[in-house]
Design a protein around this motif. Structure first.
Motif, PDB file in Angstrom:
ATOM      1  N   THR A 186      38.916  73.893 -91.718  1.00 15.79           N
ATOM      2  CA  THR A 186      39.700  75.041 -92.128  1.00 15.79           C
ATOM      3  C   THR A 186      38.936  75.729 -93.252  1.00 15.79           C
ATOM      4  O   THR A 186      37.775  75.412 -93.521  1.00 15.79           O
ATOM      5  CB  THR A 186      41.109  74.617 -92.579  1.00 15.79           C
ATOM      6  OG1 THR A 186      41.896  75.782 -92.860  1.00 15.79           O
ATOM      7  CG2 THR A 186      41.075  73.745 -93.830  1.00 15.79           C
ATOM      8  N   ASP A 187      39.565  76.687 -93.933  1.00 10.46           N
ATOM      9  CA  ASP A 187      38.987  77.281 -95.135  1.00 10.46           C
ATOM     10  C   ASP A 187      40.116  77.697 -96.060  1.00 10.46           C
ATOM     11  O   ASP A 187      41.293  77.701 -95.667  1.00 10.46           O
ATOM     12  CB  ASP A 187      38.062  78.463 -94.801  1.00 10.46           C
ATOM     13  CG  ASP A 187      38.766  79.578 -94.049  1.00 10.46           C
ATOM     14  OD1 ASP A 187      39.793  80.082 -94.540  1.00 10.46           O
ATOM     15  OD2 ASP A 187      38.292  79.947 -92.953  1.00 10.46           O
ATOM     16  N   PHE A 188      39.781  78.018 -97.284  1.00  4.30           N
ATOM     17  CA  PHE A 188      40.814  78.294 -98.279  1.00  4.30           C
ATOM     18  C   PHE A 188      41.614  79.543 -97.907  1.00  4.30           C
ATOM     19  O   PHE A 188      42.839  79.583 -98.088  1.00  4.30           O
ATOM     20  CB  PHE A 188      40.193  78.458 -99.663  1.00  4.30           C
ATOM     21  CG  PHE A 188      41.213  78.514-100.768  1.00  4.30           C
ATOM     22  CD1 PHE A 188      41.754  77.352-101.292  1.00  4.30           C
ATOM     23  CD2 PHE A 188      41.652  79.732-101.278  1.00  4.30           C
ATOM     24  CE1 PHE A 188      42.708  77.387-102.298  1.00  4.30           C
ATOM     25  CE2 PHE A 188      42.606  79.779-102.281  1.00  4.30           C
ATOM     26  CZ  PHE A 188      43.128  78.611-102.799  1.00  4.30           C
ATOM     27  N   GLU A 189      40.952  80.550 -97.375  1.00  2.00           N
ATOM     28  CA  GLU A 189      41.646  81.790 -97.016  1.00  2.00           C
ATOM     29  C   GLU A 189      42.713  81.546 -95.948  1.00  2.00           C
ATOM     30  O   GLU A 189      43.832  82.060 -96.038  1.00  2.00           O
ATOM     31  CB  GLU A 189      40.633  82.823 -96.521  1.00  2.00           C
ATOM     32  CG  GLU A 189      41.246  84.191 -96.234  1.00  2.00           C
ATOM     33  CD  GLU A 189      40.212  85.220 -95.807  1.00  2.00           C
ATOM     34  OE1 GLU A 189      40.632  86.286 -95.310  1.00  2.00           O
ATOM     35  OE2 GLU A 189      39.009  84.956 -95.972  1.00  2.00           O
ATOM     36  N   ARG A 190      42.373  80.722 -94.933  1.00  2.00           N
ATOM     37  CA  ARG A 190      43.351  80.413 -93.887  1.00  2.00           C
ATOM     38  C   ARG A 190      44.539  79.631 -94.459  1.00  2.00           C
ATOM     39  O   ARG A 190      45.697  79.889 -94.094  1.00  2.00           O
ATOM     40  CB  ARG A 190      42.691  79.591 -92.784  1.00  2.00           C
ATOM     41  CG  ARG A 190      41.663  80.342 -91.959  1.00  2.00           C
ATOM     42  CD  ARG A 190      40.925  79.382 -91.035  1.00  2.00           C
ATOM     43  NE  ARG A 190      39.731  79.978 -90.479  1.00  2.00           N
ATOM     44  CZ  ARG A 190      39.576  80.310 -89.199  1.00  2.00           C
ATOM     45  NH1 ARG A 190      40.555  80.096 -88.351  1.00  2.00           N
ATOM     46  NH2 ARG A 190      38.438  80.835 -88.772  1.00  2.00           N
ATOM     47  N   LEU A 191      44.252  78.671 -95.330  1.00  2.00           N
ATOM     48  CA  LEU A 191      45.329  77.869 -95.898  1.00  2.00           C
ATOM     49  C   LEU A 191      46.221  78.702 -96.808  1.00  2.00           C
ATOM     50  O   LEU A 191      47.456  78.539 -96.809  1.00  2.00           O
ATOM     51  CB  LEU A 191      44.741  76.683 -96.670  1.00  2.00           C
ATOM     52  CG  LEU A 191      44.002  75.649 -95.821  1.00  2.00           C
ATOM     53  CD1 LEU A 191      43.412  74.551 -96.713  1.00  2.00           C
ATOM     54  CD2 LEU A 191      44.905  75.041 -94.752  1.00  2.00           C
ATOM     55  N   GLU A 192      45.619  79.575 -97.562  1.00  2.00           N
ATOM     56  CA  GLU A 192      46.404  80.445 -98.439  1.00  2.00           C
ATOM     57  C   GLU A 192      47.306  81.356 -97.614  1.00  2.00           C
ATOM     58  O   GLU A 192      48.471  81.588 -97.962  1.00  2.00           O
ATOM     59  CB  GLU A 192      45.465  81.268 -99.321  1.00  2.00           C
ATOM     60  CG  GLU A 192      46.151  81.900-100.511  1.00  2.00           C
ATOM     61  CD  GLU A 192      45.158  82.499-101.484  1.00  2.00           C
ATOM     62  OE1 GLU A 192      45.330  82.286-102.699  1.00  2.00           O
ATOM     63  OE2 GLU A 192      44.208  83.182-101.038  1.00  2.00           O
ATOM     64  N   LYS A 193      46.786  81.855 -96.487  1.00  2.00           N
ATOM     65  CA  LYS A 193      47.592  82.682 -95.583  1.00  2.00           C
ATOM     66  C   LYS A 193      48.740  81.867 -94.998  1.00  2.00           C
ATOM     67  O   LYS A 193      49.875  82.360 -94.868  1.00  2.00           O
ATOM     68  CB  LYS A 193      46.729  83.247 -94.462  1.00  2.00           C
ATOM     69  CG  LYS A 193      47.462  84.193 -93.506  1.00  2.00           C
ATOM     70  CD  LYS A 193      46.524  84.763 -92.469  1.00  2.00           C
ATOM     71  CE  LYS A 193      47.217  85.812 -91.609  1.00  2.00           C
ATOM     72  NZ  LYS A 193      48.430  85.322 -90.918  1.00  2.00           N
ATOM     73  N   ALA A 194      48.457  80.615 -94.660  1.00  2.00           N
ATOM     74  CA  ALA A 194      49.495  79.748 -94.098  1.00  2.00           C
ATOM     75  C   ALA A 194      50.649  79.561 -95.088  1.00  2.00           C
ATOM     76  O   ALA A 194      51.823  79.590 -94.699  1.00  2.00           O
ATOM     77  CB  ALA A 194      48.905  78.391 -93.739  1.00  2.00           C
TER      78      ALA A 194
END
Length: 344
Positions: A186-194
């Motif tokens: 994953t990446d931080f941007e995807r997790l933050e969006k989640a």
């Protein structure tokens, strides 16, 4: 000048030895005074101090960063040799590691707040004993499935979490050329969006660790340039103190622990060896006690501080405390933290 030379030539061997010993004693005393004061050198290894001082300080690291007020995100990572080097391991603000099987395999939980890795992985399954640690920091917990007990609690929403088993193609992805189950990322941007899509609270609730820029008192008994974590090979760890940077460099299985994203070796300003107990559940799982209290060794500024850890078992989100032998909460030097959990 000739008179001085003549007087020196008249000295007996005993007199020369006495004078030499006195000079050596003065040198040794001066050295320890210099060392006690941190070597007389002030090190700043945290980048542009002017820029950092103008930013809010992270309650995890004690350093200024743009994301200091954001809710941290915890990610379960693999420790298997096939997954090394890990992506994003050098950018975590605090990392927890513990043995999760009777055979000694370890797993890692990396917590991100100040930095935003372009890739994080390999992402692995949740283990029940990491849940209280994730809750202690008020994190959103990202994982790829989990063992039965952990999944029951996470599916019951014991804490905010993001399970790749549900969101594999949305917030997580698999990389080709890497065998399963080690190819999840994953990446931080995807997790933050989640966290926003799932309408999780974005506010940081962690109360923080006390910090101090003062050097730790040094003496012959507490100096520690090397830390050895005797996990079963190839999971064995050592940390080497770099005095010029006032950090510890991580070595795993005899090789530097580098980050696949940037080639940087994982460093920590504080390394904590948290001592506890465990019990086997099956041949594949063991339960590690991460609540209650126990002994701990805290390493910072090149010295070892003996103390205790404590986490209130009556509250899942209670803070994980670290105290010295006088019962005072230890003030950490600013920077990243690694917590190595060992079972006795």
């Amino acid at each position: 000048m000739r008179g001085i030379i003549k007087k020196l030539s008249e000295l007996t061997i005993n007199q020369v030895l006495i004078i030499g010993g006195a000079i050596a004693f003065i040198f040794i005393v001066a050295f320890f005074v210099w060392w006690q004061k941190g070597g007389g050198i002030e090190i700043n290894n945290n980048g542009d101090s002017d820029t950092i001082s103008n930013l809010p300080k992270s309650l995890i690291t004690g350093l200024g960063c743009e994301g200091a007020e954001n809710r941290p995100i915890a990610v379960m990572l693999a420790s298997d040799p096939i997954t090394r080097p890990l992506s994003g391991i050098s950018q975590a603000d605090i990392v927890f590691e513990m043995p999760v099987t009777p055979s000694g395999l370890t797993r890692i939980m990396a917590v991100y707040q100040c930095e935003s890795p372009d890739e994080i992985g390999s992402v692995r399954s949740a283990r029940e004993d990491f849940i209280p640690l994730a809750a202690s920091l008020g994190t959103v917990f990202a994982h790829w499935g989990g063992e039965t007990e952990a999944l029951e609690k996470l599916d019951g929403h014991i804490i905010d979490n993001i399970d790749a088993m549900r969101y594999e193609t949305v917030y997580f992805y698999r990389k080709s050329g890497i065998p399963q189950p080690h190819n999840g990322f994953t990446d931080f941007e995807r997790l933050e969006k989640a966290t926003k899509d799932l309408k999780y609270d974005q506010k940081n609730t962690f109360t923080g660790y006390p910090r101090s820029n003062q050097d730790s008192p040094k003496n012959i008994l507490n100096l520690a340039d090397t830390i050895s974590i005797n996990y079963e090979p190839p999971f064995n760890i050592s940390w080497l103190y770099k005095k010029d940077e006032n950090t510890y460099a991580r070595i795993r299985g005899g090789s530097p622990e580098t980050d696949k994203n940037n080639g940087v070796q994982a460093l920590a300003s504080v390394v904590i060896v948290m001592k506890t107990t465990s019990r086997p559940i099956s041949k594949d799982y063991q339960s590690v006690i991460a609540i209650g209290k126990g002994n701990a060794d805290i390493y910072q500024n090149g010295v070892r501080i003996s103390g205790q850890w404590s986490k209130d078992p009556s509250r899942l989100d209670s803070k994980l405390f670290f105290y010295d032998t006088n019962g005072k909460e230890i003030e950490f030097t600013p920077g990243k933290i690694w917590v190595e959990i060992v079972t006795e």
